[in-house]
Structures are given as structure tokens and as C-alpha cells.
Design a protein around this motif. Structure first.
Motif, PDB file in Angstrom:
ATOM      1  N   ASP A   1     -45.194  69.731  31.198  1.00 48.13           N
ATOM      2  CA  ASP A   1     -44.080  70.634  30.906  1.00 48.13           C
ATOM      3  C   ASP A   1     -44.390  71.653  29.826  1.00 48.13           C
ATOM      4  O   ASP A   1     -43.746  72.700  29.751  1.00 48.13           O
ATOM      5  N   TRP A   2     -45.360  71.378  28.987  1.00 46.81           N
ATOM      6  CA  TRP A   2     -45.723  72.344  27.957  1.00 46.81           C
ATOM      7  C   TRP A   2     -46.722  73.385  28.472  1.00 46.81           C
ATOM      8  O   TRP A   2     -46.822  74.480  27.910  1.00 46.81           O
ATOM      9  N   PHE A   3     -47.474  73.037  29.532  1.00 48.27           N
ATOM     10  CA  PHE A   3     -48.518  73.936  30.021  1.00 48.27           C
ATOM     11  C   PHE A   3     -48.014  74.903  31.095  1.00 48.27           C
ATOM     12  O   PHE A   3     -48.298  76.108  31.024  1.00 48.27           O
ATOM     13  N   ASP A   4     -47.303  74.418  32.072  1.00 45.10           N
ATOM     14  CA  ASP A   4     -46.936  75.247  33.224  1.00 45.10           C
ATOM     15  C   ASP A   4     -46.180  76.524  32.871  1.00 45.10           C
ATOM     16  O   ASP A   4     -46.377  77.549  33.527  1.00 45.10           O
TER      17      ASP A   4
ATOM     18  N   TYR B   1     -49.540  81.314  18.387  1.00 48.42           N
ATOM     19  CA  TYR B   1     -48.398  80.416  18.220  1.00 48.42           C
ATOM     20  C   TYR B   1     -47.854  80.421  16.806  1.00 48.42           C
ATOM     21  O   TYR B   1     -46.670  80.143  16.588  1.00 48.42           O
ATOM     22  N   PHE B   2     -48.675  80.745  15.800  1.00 48.10           N
ATOM     23  CA  PHE B   2     -48.118  80.768  14.451  1.00 48.10           C
ATOM     24  C   PHE B   2     -47.336  82.047  14.180  1.00 48.10           C
ATOM     25  O   PHE B   2     -46.806  82.256  13.094  1.00 48.10           O
ATOM     26  N   GLU B   3     -47.215  82.908  15.211  1.00 47.46           N
ATOM     27  CA  GLU B   3     -46.317  84.058  15.132  1.00 47.46           C
ATOM     28  C   GLU B   3     -44.925  83.728  15.681  1.00 47.46           C
ATOM     29  O   GLU B   3     -44.023  84.576  15.637  1.00 47.46           O
ATOM     30  N   THR B   4     -44.738  82.526  16.201  1.00 42.97           N
ATOM     31  CA  THR B   4     -43.449  82.138  16.761  1.00 42.97           C
ATOM     32  C   THR B   4     -42.610  81.433  15.699  1.00 42.97           C
ATOM     33  O   THR B   4     -43.146  80.772  14.802  1.00 42.97           O
ATOM     34  N   GLU B   5     -41.299  81.550  15.813  1.00 41.67           N
ATOM     35  CA  GLU B   5     -40.417  81.022  14.780  1.00 41.67           C
ATOM     36  C   GLU B   5     -40.497  79.500  14.617  1.00 41.67           C
ATOM     37  O   GLU B   5     -40.492  79.006  13.480  1.00 41.67           O
ATOM     38  N   PRO B   6     -40.563  78.702  15.690  1.00 37.10           N
ATOM     39  CA  PRO B   6     -40.639  77.251  15.472  1.00 37.10           C
ATOM     40  C   PRO B   6     -41.856  76.817  14.656  1.00 37.10           C
ATOM     41  O   PRO B   6     -41.751  75.927  13.801  1.00 37.10           O
ATOM     42  N   ILE B   7     -42.996  77.437  14.907  1.00 31.27           N
ATOM     43  CA  ILE B   7     -44.208  77.048  14.183  1.00 31.27           C
ATOM     44  C   ILE B   7     -44.187  77.617  12.764  1.00 31.27           C
ATOM     45  O   ILE B   7     -44.611  76.950  11.804  1.00 31.27           O
ATOM     46  N   ARG B   8     -43.669  78.823  12.612  1.00 35.77           N
ATOM     47  CA  ARG B   8     -43.535  79.399  11.272  1.00 35.77           C
ATOM     48  C   ARG B   8     -42.605  78.543  10.407  1.00 35.77           C
ATOM     49  O   ARG B   8     -42.857  78.315   9.222  1.00 35.77           O
ATOM     50  N   GLU B   9     -41.535  78.037  11.021  1.00 37.82           N
ATOM     51  CA  GLU B   9     -40.600  77.204  10.276  1.00 37.82           C
ATOM     52  C   GLU B   9     -41.238  75.871   9.916  1.00 37.82           C
ATOM     53  O   GLU B   9     -41.041  75.348   8.805  1.00 37.82           O
ATOM     54  N   ALA B  10     -41.995  75.298  10.837  1.00 40.08           N
ATOM     55  CA  ALA B  10     -42.676  74.032  10.537  1.00 40.08           C
ATOM     56  C   ALA B  10     -43.692  74.212   9.424  1.00 40.08           C
ATOM     57  O   ALA B  10     -43.843  73.343   8.546  1.00 40.08           O
ATOM     58  N   LEU B  11     -44.393  75.344   9.429  1.00 41.46           N
ATOM     59  CA  LEU B  11     -45.354  75.626   8.361  1.00 41.46           C
ATOM     60  C   LEU B  11     -44.626  75.795   7.024  1.00 41.46           C
ATOM     61  O   LEU B  11     -45.072  75.284   5.987  1.00 41.46           O
TER      62      LEU B  11
ATOM     63  N   HIS C   1     -49.491  68.395  18.995  1.00 37.86           N
ATOM     64  CA  HIS C   1     -50.323  69.544  19.337  1.00 37.86           C
ATOM     65  C   HIS C   1     -49.750  70.302  20.527  1.00 37.86           C
ATOM     66  O   HIS C   1     -49.867  71.536  20.605  1.00 37.86           O
ATOM     67  N   GLN C   2     -49.129  69.612  21.458  1.00 33.80           N
ATOM     68  CA  GLN C   2     -48.493  70.285  22.589  1.00 33.80           C
ATOM     69  C   GLN C   2     -47.372  71.205  22.115  1.00 33.80           C
ATOM     70  O   GLN C   2     -47.153  72.291  22.685  1.00 33.80           O
ATOM     71  N   ASP C   3     -46.674  70.783  21.058  1.00 32.73           N
ATOM     72  CA  ASP C   3     -45.555  71.580  20.549  1.00 32.73           C
ATOM     73  C   ASP C   3     -46.010  72.906  19.947  1.00 32.73           C
ATOM     74  O   ASP C   3     -45.194  73.830  19.809  1.00 32.73           O
ATOM     75  N   LEU C   4     -47.276  72.997  19.581  1.00 31.83           N
ATOM     76  CA  LEU C   4     -47.785  74.284  19.099  1.00 31.83           C
ATOM     77  C   LEU C   4     -47.649  75.357  20.175  1.00 31.83           C
ATOM     78  O   LEU C   4     -47.388  76.529  19.872  1.00 31.83           O
ATOM     79  N   LEU C   5     -47.823  74.962  21.434  1.00 31.07           N
ATOM     80  CA  LEU C   5     -47.856  75.921  22.533  1.00 31.07           C
ATOM     81  C   LEU C   5     -46.506  76.120  23.212  1.00 31.07           C
ATOM     82  O   LEU C   5     -46.307  77.130  23.913  1.00 31.07           O
ATOM     83  N   ARG C   6     -45.578  75.204  23.033  1.00 29.59           N
ATOM     84  CA  ARG C   6     -44.299  75.316  23.731  1.00 29.59           C
ATOM     85  C   ARG C   6     -43.577  76.635  23.465  1.00 29.59           C
ATOM     86  O   ARG C   6     -42.966  77.206  24.391  1.00 29.59           O
ATOM     87  N   PRO C   7     -43.579  77.177  22.235  1.00 32.70           N
ATOM     88  CA  PRO C   7     -42.852  78.434  22.008  1.00 32.70           C
ATOM     89  C   PRO C   7     -43.403  79.624  22.794  1.00 32.70           C
ATOM     90  O   PRO C   7     -42.732  80.651  22.894  1.00 32.70           O
TER      91      PRO C   7
ATOM     92  N   SER D   1     -56.153  85.072  20.558  1.00 33.82           N
ATOM     93  CA  SER D   1     -55.064  84.145  20.261  1.00 33.82           C
ATOM     94  C   SER D   1     -55.613  82.735  20.107  1.00 33.82           C
ATOM     95  O   SER D   1     -56.391  82.271  20.946  1.00 33.82           O
ATOM     96  N   ASP D   2     -55.188  82.056  19.048  1.00 32.09           N
ATOM     97  CA  ASP D   2     -55.568  80.657  18.863  1.00 32.09           C
ATOM     98  C   ASP D   2     -55.122  79.794  20.038  1.00 32.09           C
ATOM     99  O   ASP D   2     -55.712  78.739  20.312  1.00 32.09           O
ATOM    100  N   ALA D   3     -54.076  80.220  20.735  1.00 31.21           N
ATOM    101  CA  ALA D   3     -53.569  79.446  21.864  1.00 31.21           C
ATOM    102  C   ALA D   3     -54.644  79.222  22.919  1.00 31.21           C
ATOM    103  O   ALA D   3     -54.701  78.155  23.551  1.00 31.21           O
TER     104      ALA D   3
END
Length: 408
Positions: A134-137, A161-171, A188-194, A211-213
Motif C-alpha cells: 500500500d505504500w508503494f503502488d 520526502y523530507f520536503e513533505t509535511e509529515p516528515i518535516r513534522e516528524a523531524l 521506513h515505509q512511512d517516509l515514502l507514503r506522503p 530525490s532520496d526517495a
């Protein structure tokens, strides 16, 4: 430390006794001559670091660690400045710094090792290994992108991914509330979900966008095929065989990890991370957000050793080095005429020669490892201060040492 002139000589403060006082043979005198040559190179590097480290220079740093690996495997290490300015800890050659995206070379090496073993092919689609999750497709171009296109950043993934709000907030929370990513419930999967559902920049293989992605997806493929964690596979295949005893996956707390200093202009990219992004041996943020995008710590000596093995083809066979270089994405003058292949960058030098390299940064750390095939020499430069003009220091070191190598 290297053995030169019949005694152990520290390249910053060491002193060898003269050949005559030791009664050395002719071969001993030759070794002492080599020590003098190394001393001249060391002095040249030190002079460059002194010039650029001066407070009035527009490109400054808190601490620097440099290693130059010569064609005969001798290595010169030079340090300057502080590992932690406020704690009054001077930089040493055994201090370690975050490698940032230079760790992408390990991720690429892991996938290419599996290619060399015949367990995967570069033209295979990532969906063959990761499809149905579900995180990849939902990722941009997920169904079509090949492993090679991920490795040379031609996947079409539009942002990091570190340009997305969920990862920025986690950082931010990792720095402000001392909450690590795992404690925040992130995998690690959650890094890509956003990135799921975003429109791709282009069709796979049609252009270039870093992109690191891309490399995080490759890391998942490595783990799927090998049945090992990325860390364990890289350690077993490369770090241990090459004797990289000071290289390991980055963590928030690590022995001999330098403090980290970040210019204020980077705080928009890394919200919540203070300008002093780490005390000695402890970062103020959780570096796990990088994972497949980099994520190793090095001494400069270890980094130079790895760069020599990776860019020269020692880490893999020449056949696979040719594959990595043939995958180059070419750019124009606006990009300083550099190109990106598989875990390596290429650029023509001012004198018409070529250099293979990779740079990287994390909050508070920046560096570059570069191999010059014409001279078979590798230079690693690492700084615990993020300044985007750091490459000027590397070029100045090359300009200072290459004439000395030619006369060696």
C-alpha cells in the motif's frame, strides 16, 4: 597514522627521527624520502584549510577532516578546527562525521552486487519486487519505473520526502521533543507514503530529478532480494572486506561523532533543528529520516578508502563499473556540466580530465569524496558545518596537491 620513514608519523603533530640518527640502510633512506614527500602534501592541505578556515574568509567551517588516498594506497589525513567548539574539543583524525548522501554509494553498491550475483537485472521494474504494497503502488510512476531509472534519478518522482509535511513534522518533533522516528510511530515505509498520489515530473527515463526517495525504494528492493537488512548486507559485502572499521550506520548517539553546525538558511529545510544540530557524540535530531538516501558515518580516511574502491571498480568488477558509468544522465551548463550515473557523479575538470564523485549533507554535516582516474587518487573532505561553498575547498586542495603528486 601511516608508517613512513621507519617510524609511526602522525600527519598533524608527529615527528620522525632522521635516517642518519637511526643508522638506516639505503632502503630506509628511500622510505624517509617518501615521508618528506607526504609531509609536503600534508603541508599543502593544511595551508588550504588554514586559508578557508580563517574567520574573515567567506567560506568558513568549525571543523574539517580531510584524507587523500594515493595510487600506492598510502593515505594522508589532515584535520583542522574543532569537533565541538563550545566544549573545546579539537578535531582529530579518528573523529567521525555524517556522510549524508555519500551513503547512496553503498545503496547503489548493494543493488549492483545483486546484479553481479545474477539475482536481479537493472532493466527490471521495481514493482516486480514491491508491487501490491500500500505504500508503494501510489508512488509516482510506480508501475513502470525500472531499477536503473531509480538509481540514476530518472524515475520522475517530483520531490524528496523530507520536503513533505509529515516528515518535516516528524523531524521537528525529533529535535524539539526528543522523539525519535520509531517513537513517533514512523517506519521506513512511512517516509515514502506522503509521496503517494503525486503527479510525476516526467515519464520514467525521460529526464533527471534528484530525490532520496529513489534510493529508499532501492533499499527496499535490496532487502527483499537479499533477505537481509540493508545495513547487514552492506556491512557483510563491503564494509568488513574493505576494513572500514570506523564506518557504520548513523544513529543519534555515536562514539567520536563530532558536533554539527547548521547555517540558519537550512532551517527552512529542516524545521525545528537548531543551528547547533548536535553536541559532541549526540545529535539533536534523529538521523533515521535519511535511511536509503544515505545514512552512514565515516572518518575521512575510511571515506577515502571506500571512494577509491567504489569509483575505481575495486568494489565490483570492471564490467559493472562500466554499467554504472554508462547509465549517466547528462546535464547542461546550468548544472555545471555534471552527470549522475549509478551511485556516482561525473564532471570534466578544468584541464579536460574527468572526476568521479559524490557529495552529501545532513543537518550540520557536509562533504564530498572524489576520485581522479588520471592520477588514481581519491580525496575525501568532511566538515561539521553546512556551507554550500565547501566544494571550493576541495578544488583548492586538488590545485595544491596535484603538482606535488606529479613531482613525486
Amino acid at each position: 597514522m601511516i608508517k613512513a620513514g621507519g617510524c609511526w608519523k602522525h600527519l598533524i603533530f608527529g615527528l620522525c627521527l632522521s635516517a642518519s640518527s637511526l643508522g638506516l640502510s639505503a632502503s630506509g633512506l628511500a622510505m624517509n624520502a617518501e615521508a618528506q614527500d607526504l609531509g609536503a602534501i600534508e603541508q599543502a592541505i593544511s595551508a588550504v584549510l588554514a586559508e578557508y578556515g580563517a574567520s574573515e574568509h567567506p567560506t568558513t567551517y568549525v571543523g574539517a577532516s580531510v584524507a587523500l588516498r594515493l595510487s600506492d594506497d598510502r593515505t594522508i589525513t589532515v584535520v583542522a578546527g574543532d569537533a565541538d567548539r563550545e566544549a573545546d574539543i579539537e578535531m582529530r583524525t579518528d573523529h567521525r562525521l555524517l556522510g549524508g548522501s555519500m551513503g547512496k554509494t553503498f545503496v547503489a553498491a548493494a543493488l549492483m552486487a545483486l546484479v553481479e550475483d545474477g539475482r536481479v537485472a537493472l532493466d527490471e521494474r521495481a514493482a516486480q519486487y514491491l508491487g501490491g504494497q500500500d505504500w508503494f503502488d501510489p508512488l509516482p510512476n510506480a508501475a513502470e519505473v525500472t531499477l536503473e531509472q531509480l538509481l540514476n534519478h530518472s524515475s520522475g518522482i517530483p520531490i524528496d520526502y523530507f520536503e513533505t509535511e509529515p516528515i518535516r513534522e516528524a523531524l521537528r518533533l525529533s529535535a524539539v521533543e526528543n522523539r525519535d522516528f520509531a517513537g513517533h510511530g514512523l517506519t521506513h515505509q512511512d517516509l515514502l507514503r506522503p509521496l503517494g498520489g503525486l503527479e510525476p515530473l516526467f515519464e520514467p527515463g525521460e529526464a533527471f530529478h534528484y530525490s532520496d526517495a529513489n534510493y529508499t525504494i532501492i533499499a527496499f528492493v535490496v532487502e527483499h532480494i537479499s533477505g537481509q537488512t540493508l545495513e547487514a548486507f552492506v556491512d557483510e559485502r563491503f564494509i568488513q572486506p574493505l576494513g572500514l572499521t570506523e564506518t557504520e550506520r548513523q544513529r543519534r548517539e555515536m562514539p567520536r561523532l563530532t558536533a554539527a553546525y547548521m547555517h540558519q538558511r537550512f532551517q527552512q529545510t529542516f524545521p525545528g533543528v537548531p543551528t547547533k544540530a548536535g553536541e559532541y557524540e549526540r545529535l539533536t535530531y534523529d538521523p533515521a529520516f535519511e535511511w536509503g538516501g544515505g545514512g552512514w558515518v565515516f572518518t575521512a580516511r575510511d571515506l577515502a578508502r571506500w571512494g577509491d574502491a567504489w569509483f575505481s571498480g575495486e568494489a565490483l568488477s570492471d564490467e559493472y563499473l562500466d554499467l554504472m558509468r554508462a547509465s549517466l544522465n547528462h546535464h547542461g551548463a546550468a548544472d555545471n556540466d555534471w552527470s549522475y550515473g549509478i551511485g556516482l557523479q561525473w564532471q570534466e575538470t578544468g584541464d579536460g580530465l574527468e572526476r568521479w564523485y559524490h557529495g552529501g549533507y545532513d543537518p550540520g554535516s557536509i562533504g564530498k569524496v572524489e576520485y581522479r582516474p588520471a592520477d588514481d587518487v581519491t580525496l575525501a573532505i568532511m566538515f561539521n558545518t553546512v556551507d554550500i561553498r565547501y566544494e571550493r575547498i576541495g578544488d583548492a586542495i586538488w590545485n595544491a596537491v596535484l603538482p606535488l603528486l606529479e613531482s613525486d
